[in-house]
Design a protein around this motif. Structure first.
Motif, mmCIF file in Angstrom:
data_model
loop_
_atom_site.group_PDB
_atom_site.id
_atom_site.type_symbol
_atom_site.label_atom_id
_atom_site.label_comp_id
_atom_site.label_asym_id
_atom_site.label_seq_id
_atom_site.Cartn_x
_atom_site.Cartn_y
_atom_site.Cartn_z
ATOM 1 N N ALA A 175 2.939 8.126 2.662
ATOM 2 C CA ALA A 175 3.276 7.892 1.197
ATOM 3 C C ALA A 175 4.118 9.538 1.178
ATOM 4 C CB ALA A 175 2.627 7.940 0.135
ATOM 5 N N SER A 231 7.314 9.870 3.142
ATOM 6 C CA SER A 231 8.751 8.663 1.934
ATOM 7 C C SER A 231 8.807 9.098 1.022
ATOM 8 C CB SER A 231 8.204 7.423 2.121
ATOM 9 O OG SER A 231 9.203 6.531 1.636
ATOM 10 N N LEU A 232 8.071 9.954 -0.095
ATOM 11 C CA LEU A 232 8.202 10.572 -1.417
ATOM 12 C C LEU A 232 9.259 11.562 -0.774
ATOM 13 C CD1 LEU A 232 5.091 10.847 -3.262
ATOM 14 C CD2 LEU A 232 7.344 10.002 -4.022
ATOM 15 N N LEU A 260 -2.093 6.017 5.318
ATOM 16 C CA LEU A 260 -1.205 5.623 4.597
ATOM 17 C C LEU A 260 -0.698 7.118 3.362
ATOM 18 C CD1 LEU A 260 -0.055 3.459 3.251
ATOM 19 C CD2 LEU A 260 -2.191 3.436 1.727
ATOM 20 N N MET A 261 -1.716 8.063 3.347
ATOM 21 C CA MET A 261 -0.976 8.896 2.463
ATOM 22 C C MET A 261 -0.316 9.511 2.843
ATOM 23 S SD MET A 261 -2.332 8.049 -0.429
ATOM 24 C CE MET A 261 -1.887 8.904 -1.196
ATOM 25 N N ALA A 300 1.018 4.564 -3.053
ATOM 26 C CA ALA A 300 0.303 5.122 -2.461
ATOM 27 C C ALA A 300 1.310 6.184 -2.736
ATOM 28 C CB ALA A 300 0.371 5.793 -1.188
ATOM 29 N N LYS A 301 2.892 6.128 -3.215
ATOM 30 C CA LYS A 301 3.879 6.821 -3.182
ATOM 31 C C LYS A 301 3.650 7.204 -4.970
ATOM 32 C CE LYS A 301 7.588 6.635 -1.678
ATOM 33 N NZ LYS A 301 8.903 5.884 -1.323
ATOM 34 N N HIS A 340 1.736 14.127 -9.334
ATOM 35 C CA HIS A 340 2.592 15.319 -9.370
ATOM 36 C C HIS A 340 3.978 15.598 -10.770
ATOM 37 C CE1 HIS A 340 6.278 17.267 -8.728
ATOM 38 N NE2 HIS A 340 5.312 18.103 -8.166
ATOM 39 N N TRP A 354 8.630 18.468 -3.755
ATOM 40 C CA TRP A 354 7.772 19.001 -4.448
ATOM 41 C C TRP A 354 6.909 18.657 -2.752
ATOM 42 C CZ3 TRP A 354 4.769 14.966 -4.888
ATOM 43 C CH2 TRP A 354 5.037 14.000 -5.172
ATOM 44 N N LEU A 409 1.040 9.309 -6.124
ATOM 45 C CA LEU A 409 1.421 10.868 -5.370
ATOM 46 C C LEU A 409 2.204 10.962 -6.382
ATOM 47 C CD1 LEU A 409 1.385 10.940 -2.006
ATOM 48 C CD2 LEU A 409 -0.371 12.592 -3.428
ATOM 49 N N PRO A 420 0.812 -1.610 0.258
ATOM 50 C CA PRO A 420 -0.077 0.229 0.116
ATOM 51 C C PRO A 420 0.728 1.176 0.117
ATOM 52 C CG PRO A 420 -0.736 -1.690 1.420
ATOM 53 C CD PRO A 420 0.786 -2.351 0.896
ATOM 54 N N LEU A 421 2.333 1.294 0.958
ATOM 55 C CA LEU A 421 2.623 2.133 0.928
ATOM 56 C C LEU A 421 3.144 2.608 -0.751
ATOM 57 C CD1 LEU A 421 4.194 5.001 2.867
ATOM 58 C CD2 LEU A 421 6.099 3.322 3.303
ATOM 59 N N PHE A 422 3.781 1.544 -1.276
ATOM 60 C CA PHE A 422 4.640 1.874 -2.424
ATOM 61 C C PHE A 422 3.504 2.923 -3.930
ATOM 62 C CE2 PHE A 422 5.046 -0.974 -6.564
ATOM 63 C CZ PHE A 422 6.089 0.049 -6.987
#
Lengths: 58, 531
Positions: free
Chosen positions: B395, B398-399, B391-392, A29-30, A37, B405, A33, A25-27
């Motif tokens: 995320a 982590s990004l 989770l968001m 979600a990244k 972007h 940004w 996003l 899920p984390l992967f």
């Protein structure tokens, strides 16, 4: 499936396997996003997300 | 709370004064125009603002000293302008620590550095850190030298009855109970307001998940005044920690409790010490430290539906509880006090109709709802309420380790002053002007001598670009600015344009090619609105 989406499909599958069920899920979600972007078009990104929320019953 | 062996007011760095109750022969029952319940920062600013416009008031507080603990520590630029207008800002400038920068870290790595807007055109910095005891002590210096303010310490409110034009208060001090009539009552008695309780009024809104402990420690720690936010640090996995520097080598450590962590347990001294030690190890502090004070809070967005209840008007925490992330608790309370202060002074002195007071709730409750919207975003990031938000958030963090940004999502959105654009006493006569919009706070500007904000009159000020016509009104100060001057350039203001600035430095109206009668008739409209 168009030719240029296939490498993305393959790469996502490999990274999902590498991440394992707990981190998937984390992967993802990244990824969502970051692609949003890069798309640089918020209304379109929102429409895509809304569309992806359909047909999740499997 | 304080460490074992120290009394509730035994601070490592601050000596709490003791205030006597009024003597037995004091004339207690004389009717008052304004009674202010609560001599905290909000009550004192309201009293000072009333006095600035010639209006007497009575300040009442149940305690015999200031509030305990450092509580609110971030004072925003707009609040320094309020203090400046009261002639009380100097001790604040001498003691507080100004800051402009915030840094956020995720798992020990910096993901964001933000700068709050600042420039040489601003008289004050975007934010200052100062313990609440000093805020109260410096305001008290100004209150104590003001003959128009009477203060009664050790005086507790026991009853309030709305009686005709005004309210009758039942008060109790060490010499007994008595009643006192006040034309208006300002409830500045905080989150657990006695006035609110006695009138059976309720705050409505939401409670957020997540509790925080705030702890102050004294230590010799070499780090500039930069707000640090630690997301998912090694010392508190999954949690959030905030660190602020305060004067006198005091540091504020603010950390989130884990889900299911018992608040009573978490506020035990040994637990607080262990948690603080973990944070200090994480930020590389190797020296000693002393525990000064701690407390616990949860993030709530609660407000009264109407800040006015007949002759009773609520200001500060009695009217609204906001999460701390936006640092709007004290700052919005001071803006409430200034807003009702100048309006009430004009009404009581007959210079405005009582209808002016009707603008208080829409303006200041509007500011609270704006804080709620921003604070809800911050709270969702700092304490995600559901797995989806968590989770968001993870995320984004982590990004953010690799992408600037994504770090912007962690920006706490602090301190933009609220705009009164929708207020019943705002009017935009020239929406095409590019300079400050109606409702916004006057942007400051360095002039050849001093700042634009220094030129503002005690009540309304008209800034006219070019040669101002004669506009005579008892409440109005007119200043003209050269049509080709630096302010005209900064605001892209054409010759003949004009801005009307309110006593609280917000823009009331603007015109291009206005004539004196437009301005006078607008002033009359907002001042003579009937209730």
């Amino acid at each position: 499936m168009t030719a240029d989406i296939e490498p993305l499909y393959d790469l996502l599958a490999r990274h999902i396997d590498a991440a394992g069920p707990q981190m998937t899920p984390l992967f993802l979600a990244k990824v969502a996003l970051a692609l949003g972007h890069a798309l640089n078009d918020t209304p379109r990104a929102l429409a895509i997300v809304t569309a992806c929320a359909k047909n999740l019953e499997g | 709370m304080r460490p074992a062996g120290r009394g509730p007011l035994e601070s490592l760095y601050f000596t709490y004064p003791h205030f006597d109750a009024p003597g037995p022969d004091h004339d207690r029952t004389r009717p008052m125009q304004v009674a202010i319940i609560g001599a905290g920062p909000v009550g004192m600013v309201a009293a000072l603002e009333l006095a600035r416009h010639g209006q007497a008031s009575l300040l009442i507080d149940a305690k015999d000293t200031f509030n305990d603990g450092s509580r609110a520590i971030c004072v925003a630029r707009a609040s320094y302008h309020i203090l400046d207008r009261l002639g009380a800002v100097q001790p604040f400038l001498d003691k507080s620590l100004p800051w402009t920068t915030g840094r956020s870290f995720y798992r020990g790595q910096q993901i964001l550095e933000f700068e709050m807007p600042d420039s040489a055109d601003e008289k004050f910095r975007p934010m200052y850190n100062l313990q609440q005891q000093y805020i109260e002590a410096f305001l008290w210096q100004a209150v104590a030298r003001e003959p128009l303010i009477e203060t009664r310490w050790q005086t507790e409110l026991h009853g309030i009855e709305i009686t005709g034009p005004g309210a009758t208060l039942t008060l109790r001090d060490p010499h007994g109970d008595y009643t006192l009539h006040a034309r208006y009552v300002l409830a500045a008695d905080g989150a657990r307001s006695a006035v609110r309780r006695l009138l059976n009024l309720r705050l409505t809104g939401e409670n957020y998940e997540g509790r925080y402990v705030i702890a102050d420690v004294r230590m010799d720690h070499d780090h500039p005044t930069i707000r640090r936010a630690l997301f998912d640090p090694a010392c508190r996995p999954g949690g959030t920690v905030l660190i602020h520097r305060q004067p006198d080598d005091i540091w504020r450590i603010d950390y989130q409790l884990r889900d299911g962590e018992d608040p009573r347990d978490a506020t035990r001294e040994d637990r607080v010490r262990a948690s603080v030690a973990g944070v200090l190890a994480e930020i590389g502090h190797r020296g000693g430290w002393e525990l000064e004070w701690w407390s616990i809070y949860s993030a709530n967005t609660l407000a009264l539906d109407d800040y006015r209840h007949g002759p009773v008007i609520f200001a500060g925490d009695s009217a609204h509880i906001v999460p701390i992330f936006g640092v709007r608790g004290l700052n919005n309370g001071l803006a409430d006090a200034q807003n009702i202060g100048w309006k009430l002074a004009l009404v009581l002195s007959g210079r405005a109709g009582a209808g002016l007071l009707a603008s208080y709730t829409p303006e200041r409750r509007g500011a609270t709802l704006d804080v709620f919207a921003n604070a809800s975003k911050s709270a969702r990031f700092m304490t995600p309420p559901t797995p989806g938000w968590a989770l968001m958030r993870d995320a984004a963090l982590s990004l953010a380790l690799r992408h600037d940004w994504a770090g912007a999502l962690a920006n706490p959105r602090q301190m933009a002053p609220y705009s009164y654009a929708q207020s019943p006493i705002s009017a935009d006569g020239a929406p095409s002007l590019r300079g400050p919009s109606v409702g916004t706070m006057l942007p400051d500007k360095a002039l050849t001598k001093g700042f634009l904000s220094d030129r503002m009159g005690p009540l309304f000020t008209l800034i006219w670009f070019g040669k101002a016509p004669t506009v005579a009104h008892p409440l109005l100060t007119v200043i003209d600015q050269p049509a080709e001057g630096p302010l005209a350039r900064a605001w892209a203001a054409p010759e003949g344009s004009a801005w009307l600035i309110r006593p609280d430095l917000h823009v009331a109206a603007r015109w291009s090619g206005a004539c004196a009668s437009d301005i006078l008739s607008f002033l009359d409209t907002i001042l003579e609105r009937q209730a």
